[in-house]
Design an enzyme around this catalytic site. Structure first.
Site, PDB file in Angstrom:
ATOM      1  N   ASP A  44       0.814  -1.217   0.000  1.00  0.00           N
ATOM      2  CA  ASP A  44       0.000   0.000   0.000  1.00  0.00           C
ATOM      3  C   ASP A  44       0.843   1.260   0.000  1.00  0.00           C
ATOM      4  O   ASP A  44       1.966   1.294   0.517  1.00  0.00           O
ATOM      5  CB  ASP A  44      -0.869   0.052   1.267  1.00  0.00           C
ATOM      6  CG  ASP A  44      -2.129  -0.776   1.151  1.00  0.00           C
ATOM      7  OD1 ASP A  44      -2.219  -1.607   0.231  1.00  0.00           O
ATOM      8  OD2 ASP A  44      -3.015  -0.589   2.003  1.00  0.00           O
ATOM      9  N   HIS A  74      -5.329   3.075  -4.290  1.00  0.00           N
ATOM     10  CA  HIS A  74      -5.435   3.350  -2.846  1.00  0.00           C
ATOM     11  C   HIS A  74      -5.888   4.803  -2.613  1.00  0.00           C
ATOM     12  O   HIS A  74      -5.609   5.371  -1.566  1.00  0.00           O
ATOM     13  CB  HIS A  74      -4.096   3.082  -2.165  1.00  0.00           C
ATOM     14  CG  HIS A  74      -4.178   2.941  -0.670  1.00  0.00           C
ATOM     15  ND1 HIS A  74      -5.178   2.235  -0.037  1.00  0.00           N
ATOM     16  CD2 HIS A  74      -3.369   3.412   0.317  1.00  0.00           C
ATOM     17  CE1 HIS A  74      -4.975   2.281   1.275  1.00  0.00           C
ATOM     18  NE2 HIS A  74      -3.900   2.991   1.519  1.00  0.00           N
ATOM     19  N   HIS A 133      -5.415   9.625   0.096  1.00  0.00           N
ATOM     20  CA  HIS A 133      -5.609   8.838   1.310  1.00  0.00           C
ATOM     21  C   HIS A 133      -6.686   9.403   2.240  1.00  0.00           C
ATOM     22  O   HIS A 133      -6.639   9.221   3.455  1.00  0.00           O
ATOM     23  CB  HIS A 133      -4.294   8.684   2.086  1.00  0.00           C
ATOM     24  CG  HIS A 133      -4.237   7.444   2.942  1.00  0.00           C
ATOM     25  ND1 HIS A 133      -4.614   7.423   4.264  1.00  0.00           N
ATOM     26  CD2 HIS A 133      -3.832   6.178   2.655  1.00  0.00           C
ATOM     27  CE1 HIS A 133      -4.443   6.201   4.761  1.00  0.00           C
ATOM     28  NE2 HIS A 133      -3.975   5.427   3.803  1.00  0.00           N
ATOM     29  N   HIS A 173       3.647  -2.158   3.295  1.00  0.00           N
ATOM     30  CA  HIS A 173       3.759  -0.825   2.704  1.00  0.00           C
ATOM     31  C   HIS A 173       5.158  -0.675   2.100  1.00  0.00           C
ATOM     32  O   HIS A 173       6.152  -0.911   2.793  1.00  0.00           O
ATOM     33  CB  HIS A 173       3.562   0.267   3.759  1.00  0.00           C
ATOM     34  CG  HIS A 173       2.208   0.254   4.404  1.00  0.00           C
ATOM     35  ND1 HIS A 173       1.873  -0.647   5.396  1.00  0.00           N
ATOM     36  CD2 HIS A 173       1.115   1.031   4.199  1.00  0.00           C
ATOM     37  CE1 HIS A 173       0.624  -0.425   5.785  1.00  0.00           C
ATOM     38  NE2 HIS A 173       0.138   0.584   5.076  1.00  0.00           N
TER      39      HIS A 173
END
Length: 260
Positions: free
Chosen positions: A71, A122, A126, A216
Site C-alpha cells: 500500500d 489506494h 488517502h 507498505h
C-alpha cells in the site's frame, strides 16, 4: 496510513488510526458484506486465466495461494522491491496513492506493470472515504484510476479503501467506477516499526492459505523484510500471487468487498 505527516508523529497517528479502524470493524460497525477468495472461486466456473499482467496463471483452487500486497507507494524503495520480486519470480498487487506517489514515480508504475505485477488503487490523497462527501470520495478513486491508466496503459480493477474503511455508499461508488474493494487478513504493522525481522515474524505467524498480506513499500524496514517473507512462504508451501490471481477463475466484481 496518513500521508504528508513527518517522522514519529506520522507513525503515532498511523498506529492510532489503524487501531481505531480495526476496532470499528471488529465492533460490527461496518455496514457491508464481504466475500472470501475461496467463496468467490467456488461460485465461478471456467478455467483460470491471467489477470491481465505478464504473470503466469495460477489455479488457487489447487495451489495453496497467498496474495502479497503493498500500500501507499510507489516510493524510492519500490525499485528495490521490484528487483527482489523479479529475482524470486514472484508478483504482487500494488495499491497506489495518486497525487504524491503515482505522479512522482511514473517510471516505477510503468515498470511494475511491465514486470507482471498488478496495479491497484489506494485513492488520490488517502482520505477516509466514509468521512467525505460522495463526490469527493468518487474523485479520490477516479483520479487515481485515470492517472494509473494514463501512465501504464492498465486501468486498476481493485481498490483498497484507506484504513480499510468502507460502507454501502462507498461500495455503490466503486460499482459505478468498476472497481472491487480489497481488505486483508495479515498485517505486519510496518507503519509502526522499521525492524525487518519483526515484520517478517509477524507475517509468518499470521499467514494462512488464501490470505492477503498487507505491507507498505514506503517504509525503510519493509522492503528488506521481503526476501525473508518470500522464503518463509515458500517453506510453508505457499504460492505467492496477485489478488486477481487469488480470485480466479472469478473476476473482481465492482463494488464487492473481498476479505479472507
Amino acid at each position: 496510513m496518513p500521508v504528508g505527516i513527518p517522522g514519529v508523529r506520522r507513525r503515532t497517528i498511523s498506529a492510532l488510526a489503524a487501531s481505531t479502524a480495526l476496532a470499528a470493524l471488529l465492533g460490527g460497525c461496518a455496514s457491508y458484506d464481504t466475500t472470501t477468495p475461496r467463496s468467490a472461486r467456488a461460485a465461478a466456473s471456467g478455467s483460470v486465466s491471467g489477470d491481465g499482467t505478464a504473470a503466469q496463471a495460477v489455479d488457487c483452487r489447487k495451489a495453496s495461494c497467498v496474495a502479497l500486497t503493498f500500500d501507499a507507494g510507489p516510493s524510492r524503495y519500490t525499485p528495490k522491491l521490484l528487483d527482489i520480486l523479479k529475482q524470486q519470480g514472484a508478483h504482487a498487487t500494488f495499491f497506489m496513492l495518486g497525487k504524491n506517489h503515482v505522479m512522482k514515480y511514473p517510471d516505477t508504475v510503468r515498470r511494475l506493470v511491465a514486470e507482471g505485477n498488478e496495479p491497484a488503487n489506494h485513492t488520490w490523497t488517502h482520505k477516509i472515504l466514509t468521512e467525505v462527501e460522495p463526490a469527493e470520495a468518487r474523485a479520490e478513486i477516479e483520479r487515481t484510476e485515470d492517472a494509473v491508466e494514463r501512465i501504464s496503459g492498465r486501468r486498476p480493477v481493485l481498490m483498497r479503501p484507506p484504513q480499510g474503511r468502507t460502507d454501502e455508499d462507498v461500495s455503490a461508488i466503486c460499482k459505478e467506477l468498476g472497481v472491487a474493494q480489497v481488505l486483508w487478513s495479515v498485517t505486519a504493522k510496518d507503519y509502526a516499526t522499521d525492524d525487518s525481522e519483526l515484520i517478517r515474524k509477524r507475517v509468518r505467524e499470521q499467514v494462512k492459505r488464501d490470505g492477503i498480506i498487507l505491507l507498505h513499500d514506503i517504509y525503510p524496514g519493509t522492503v528488506p523484510a521481503v526476501p525473508g517473507i518470500l522464503a518463509d512462504l515458500k517453506e510453508k508451501g505457499y504460492t505467492v500471487v496477485t489478488v486477481s490471481q487469488l480470485l480466479s477463475p472469478a473476476r473482481p466484481e465492482p463494488g464487492r468487498v473481498y476479505k479472507p
